[in-house]
Design a protein around this motif. Structure first.
Motif, mmCIF file in Angstrom:
data_model
loop_
_atom_site.group_PDB
_atom_site.id
_atom_site.type_symbol
_atom_site.label_atom_id
_atom_site.label_comp_id
_atom_site.label_asym_id
_atom_site.label_seq_id
_atom_site.Cartn_x
_atom_site.Cartn_y
_atom_site.Cartn_z
ATOM 1 N N PRO A 54 0.857 -1.189 0.000
ATOM 2 C CA PRO A 54 0.000 0.000 0.000
ATOM 3 C C PRO A 54 0.896 1.244 0.000
ATOM 4 O O PRO A 54 1.811 1.339 0.806
ATOM 5 C CB PRO A 54 -0.772 -0.120 1.312
ATOM 6 N N THR A 78 -1.605 0.110 -4.654
ATOM 7 C CA THR A 78 -2.505 1.185 -5.027
ATOM 8 C C THR A 78 -2.111 1.714 -6.410
ATOM 9 O O THR A 78 -0.948 1.656 -6.791
ATOM 10 C CB THR A 78 -2.433 2.313 -3.980
ATOM 11 N N ILE A 99 -5.195 5.436 -0.135
ATOM 12 C CA ILE A 99 -4.968 4.331 0.797
ATOM 13 C C ILE A 99 -5.281 4.728 2.238
ATOM 14 O O ILE A 99 -5.504 3.887 3.090
ATOM 15 C CB ILE A 99 -3.538 3.755 0.664
ATOM 16 N N GLN A 105 -8.893 1.067 2.401
ATOM 17 C CA GLN A 105 -8.174 0.152 3.290
ATOM 18 C C GLN A 105 -8.937 -1.163 3.452
ATOM 19 O O GLN A 105 -8.347 -2.244 3.409
ATOM 20 C CB GLN A 105 -7.946 0.800 4.656
ATOM 21 N N PHE A 108 -8.610 -3.138 0.345
ATOM 22 C CA PHE A 108 -7.232 -3.618 0.254
ATOM 23 C C PHE A 108 -7.066 -4.879 1.106
ATOM 24 O O PHE A 108 -6.595 -5.917 0.624
ATOM 25 C CB PHE A 108 -6.271 -2.522 0.717
#
Length: 132
Positions: A54, A78, A99, A105, A108
């Motif tokens: 990230p 990202t 991010i 998040q 992710f």
């Protein structure tokens, strides 16, 4: 890791090492391997399942993305700066958005968990694409 950390970065790295130790105490399989030769780094990439990156860093290229792909290691990152151009098509996941956003998040983390599942078809497809 680097063996030649500049003085002003030592507090940051010490904080990272302390966080790693905290996670280890909680039973997480995490370790700091230190500075590696290219041969050892590539061996680690080949033994790994996923490169989790990230970032908000505005890089113009990402050597790590090239090296992980070369070693068949899918990357989740990202869609920042040159990463969309550097990370090969279908050889990882590029998430759009900031991010630091809880929504990004969450997506992710869920993507990481999904890819780490045993026999993930998406992971198998991405790993093969890295090597092509």
């Amino acid at each position: 890791g680097y063996d030649n950390t500049v003085e002003e970065m030592k507090p940051f790295y010490n904080q990272c090492y302390a966080k790693i130790a905290d996670y280890q105490k909680e039973g997480f399989k995490i370790k700091h391997v230190g500075a590696l030769s290219k041969t050892d780094l590539y061996k680690l990439y080949q033994e790994s399942k996923l490169f989790v990156y990230p970032t908000k860093f505005e890089e113009i290229s990402c050597i790590t993305a090239m090296e992980t792909q070369m070693n068949g290691l899918p990357m989740i990152t990202t869609a920042t700066a040159a990463l969309p151009e550097t990370l090969g098509k279908d050889s990882g996941i590029l998430l759009k958005g900031d991010i630091k956003s809880p929504k990004v998040q969450n997506k992710f983390v869920n993507s990481v968990v999904d890819l780490l599942q045993e026999n993930s078809l998406d992971w198998i497809r991405m790993s093969k694409k890295c090597n092509s």
